[in-house]
Design an enzyme around this catalytic site. Structure first.
Site, PDB file in Angstrom:
ATOM      1  N   ASP A 201       0.884  -1.166   0.000  1.00  0.00           N
ATOM      2  CA  ASP A 201       0.000   0.000   0.000  1.00  0.00           C
ATOM      3  C   ASP A 201       0.917   1.208   0.000  1.00  0.00           C
ATOM      4  O   ASP A 201       1.692   1.403   0.942  1.00  0.00           O
ATOM      5  CB  ASP A 201      -0.870  -0.068   1.263  1.00  0.00           C
ATOM      6  CG  ASP A 201      -1.704   1.185   1.501  1.00  0.00           C
ATOM      7  OD1 ASP A 201      -1.513   2.189   0.789  1.00  0.00           O
ATOM      8  OD2 ASP A 201      -2.547   1.143   2.425  1.00  0.00           O
TER       9      ASP A 201
ATOM     10  N   TYR B  63       6.090  -4.463  16.808  1.00  0.00           N
ATOM     11  CA  TYR B  63       5.026  -5.225  16.181  1.00  0.00           C
ATOM     12  C   TYR B  63       4.298  -4.322  15.199  1.00  0.00           C
ATOM     13  O   TYR B  63       3.597  -3.403  15.603  1.00  0.00           O
ATOM     14  CB  TYR B  63       4.048  -5.766  17.224  1.00  0.00           C
ATOM     15  CG  TYR B  63       2.906  -6.535  16.621  1.00  0.00           C
ATOM     16  CD1 TYR B  63       3.115  -7.796  16.065  1.00  0.00           C
ATOM     17  CD2 TYR B  63       1.624  -5.997  16.576  1.00  0.00           C
ATOM     18  CE1 TYR B  63       2.081  -8.496  15.497  1.00  0.00           C
ATOM     19  CE2 TYR B  63       0.581  -6.698  16.008  1.00  0.00           C
ATOM     20  CZ  TYR B  63       0.803  -7.949  15.478  1.00  0.00           C
ATOM     21  OH  TYR B  63      -0.228  -8.640  14.905  1.00  0.00           O
TER      22      TYR B  63
ATOM     23  N   LYS C 250      -0.671  -6.034  11.177  1.00  0.00           N
ATOM     24  CA  LYS C 250      -1.335  -6.586  10.015  1.00  0.00           C
ATOM     25  C   LYS C 250      -0.731  -6.153   8.701  1.00  0.00           C
ATOM     26  O   LYS C 250      -0.205  -5.069   8.576  1.00  0.00           O
ATOM     27  CB  LYS C 250      -2.773  -6.113  10.014  1.00  0.00           C
ATOM     28  CG  LYS C 250      -3.566  -6.804  11.046  1.00  0.00           C
ATOM     29  CD  LYS C 250      -4.941  -6.200  11.084  1.00  0.00           C
ATOM     30  CE  LYS C 250      -5.522  -6.486  12.437  1.00  0.00           C
ATOM     31  NZ  LYS C 250      -4.652  -5.934  13.468  1.00  0.00           N
ATOM     32  N   ASP C 251      -0.881  -7.037   7.727  1.00  0.00           N
ATOM     33  CA  ASP C 251      -0.638  -6.601   6.370  1.00  0.00           C
ATOM     34  C   ASP C 251      -1.707  -7.234   5.512  1.00  0.00           C
ATOM     35  O   ASP C 251      -1.960  -8.427   5.610  1.00  0.00           O
ATOM     36  CB  ASP C 251       0.748  -7.042   5.906  1.00  0.00           C
ATOM     37  CG  ASP C 251       1.090  -6.424   4.574  1.00  0.00           C
ATOM     38  OD1 ASP C 251       0.538  -5.345   4.283  1.00  0.00           O
ATOM     39  OD2 ASP C 251       1.877  -7.014   3.830  1.00  0.00           O
TER      40      ASP C 251
HETATM   41  P1  13P Z   1      -5.001  -0.319   5.158  1.00  0.00           P
HETATM   42  O1  13P Z   1      -4.264  -1.385   5.942  1.00  0.00           O
HETATM   43  O2  13P Z   1      -5.749  -0.891   4.004  1.00  0.00           O
HETATM   44  O3  13P Z   1      -4.086   0.805   4.799  1.00  0.00           O
HETATM   45  O4  13P Z   1      -6.136   0.261   6.123  1.00  0.00           O
HETATM   46  C1  13P Z   1      -5.762   0.856   7.320  1.00  0.00           C
HETATM   47  C2  13P Z   1      -6.891   1.506   8.036  1.00  0.00           C
HETATM   48  O5  13P Z   1      -6.662   2.157   9.013  1.00  0.00           O
HETATM   49  C3  13P Z   1      -8.279   1.341   7.550  1.00  0.00           C
HETATM   50  O6  13P Z   1      -9.216   2.019   8.371  1.00  0.00           O
HETATM   51 MG    MG Z   2      -3.850   2.229   3.506  1.00  0.00          MG
HETATM   52 MG    MG Z   3      -4.965  -1.927   2.487  1.00  0.00          MG
HETATM   53 MG    MG Z   4      -4.281  -3.152   6.588  1.00  0.00          MG
END
Ligand code: 13P
Ligand code: MG
Ligand code: MG
Ligand code: MG
Ligand code: 13P
Length: 380
Positions: free
Chosen positions: A11, A227, A230-231
């Protein structure tokens, strides 16, 4: 000769907020990758799922190859320049380093790769997700490769009756374990049902250890001692003739499950299977999306994709996911819509607790804080 399929994703900015990686970014990536065809790559396909850019590449250089990883890094860096120019939201979000050091692992982008000898016909499915984390694949991988109610091929195809082996990562202790189904089914479930701690990295066919599936789960490891959580993941799954059929692979998403992610990466919500056109999560920044791109390999050439979840037969799954979304949303900031503290992507709760620190006190014996201030004799 062996073919490698590499899916590298990041992203690098959204239009607007976290909803979409616009065409300008995909063009920037495609320009770099196109120039590498013949020299480094055999073929490629560039797409996006929400605000994540997914680069599917085929080549003969094996997994973890410097040249291929550098190519993806350069493409995503160029897209970041465009994102900065357009002042997109979170420009460069996933590129955590200023310089490339041989492998995208640990630098921010997610990566799923597998190397194999191309079969007489080599159908494969590339999954791209947004607003969730790699453990989102735990339940569907289990269904695909171990549940005969999802995959009758486990019963009918003699090359699958020996089952599949799972490489499971322990995210907290940074260890991994290989487990075989059907023999160790229950022990496997004891681990992978815990989405806080375990994520499936790879699946192999039991009979001959042929690679069947791989997910991008590097980022679940600690990076730079922190940490980073998430990804939004990707995965590659091989199909047919000794592997689950395409329809068996997709069937694992016909009955939506709850995954972590959604708003601020801090909520449980349904995983909604969608076609490429509908991978624009905006309601409460979600709910989580998954696309399924079907390819046939032809000497490494990516024939396709077939946008598999665009099938109207997944409309019911989408309806159901939206109903689940309503139900979860009704809980607002309460668990179990809100994730447990350990799984939150970013949170101000520690700060809130800090400001309240001095106001916390021991609970007295009689367990009563407010003293009676007036004698309400009239009530007696
Ligand atoms: P992404 O991980 O897709 O960038 O989304 C992060 C987020 O905070 C969505 O509310
Ligand atoms: Mg994003
Ligand atoms: Mg995303
Ligand atoms: Mg995300
Ligand atoms: P077709 O008859 O359409 O080739 O389908 C065969 C099959 O095995 C479907 O799962």
């Amino acid at each position: 000769e062996k073919i490698t399929v590499s899916v590298i994703k990041a992203d690098v900015g959204g239009l607007c907020g976290h909803t979409l990686a616009p065409i300008e970014l995909l063009d920037a990536v495609e320009y770099v990758v196109e120039n590498a065809v013949d020299e480094t790559l055999i073929d490629y396909y560039v797409t996006n799922c929400g605000d994540d850019i997914d680069i599917v590449m085929t080549h003969n250089k094996g997994t973890d190859n410097d040249e291929v990883h550098k190519l993806a890094w350069d493409a995503l860096t160029d897209a970041t320049d465009v994102a900065k120019e357009l002042k997109l939201y979170g420009a460069g979000q996933d590129l955590l380093s200023d310089s490339f050091s041989g492998n995208v692992k640990g630098l921010g982008p997610g990566c799923a790769e597998m190397e194999f000898v191309e079969r007489r016909s080599e159908p494969l499915v590339v999954f791209c997700c947004d607003k969730t984390d790699p453990a989102a694949f735990n339940l569907p991988f289990y269904k695909m490769f171990s549940s005969p109610f999802n995959t009758p091929g486990l019963v009918f195809d003699p090359s699958m009756t020996e089952g599949f082996k799972y490489e499971v990562m322990d995210i907290i202790d940074h260890k991994r374990v290989l487990m075989s189904t059907p023999v160790e089914t229950y022990s496997l479930l004891a681990l992978i049902g815990n989405l806080e701690r375990y994520a499936i990295k790879r699946v192999y066919r039991g009979r001959d250890n042929e690679i069947a599936a791989v997910a991008s789960s590097e980022k679940l490891n600690m990076m730079a001692g922190e940490y980073v959580g998430k990804d939004d993941p990707v995965a590659i799954v091989r199909a047919q003739s000794g592997f689950p059929a395409v329809g068996e692979i997709l069937e694992a998403f016909a009955n939506p499950h709850l995954v972590s992610g959604w708003m601020r990466g801090c909520h449980w919500g349904p995983m909604m299977p969608v076609g490429e056109e509908d991978a624009m999560p905006s309601r409460f920044d979600g709910p989580a999306r998954i696309m399924a791109l079907g390819f046939q390999l032809s000497k490494g050439r990516l024939v396709g994709p077939n946008d598999l979840f665009a099938d109207v037969a997944f409309d019911k799954a989408r309806d159901k996911a939206l109903e689940m979304a309503e139900m979860m949303r009704s809980m607002g900031p309460f668990q179990p819509h809100r994730l447990p503290e350990s799984m939150m992507e970013y949170t101000s709760v520690p700060k809130v607790l800090k400001t309240l620190e001095s106001r916390f006190e021991e609970i007295p014996e009689n367990n009563c804080k407010l003293e009676k201030t007036t004698d309400r004799g009239d009530l007696e």
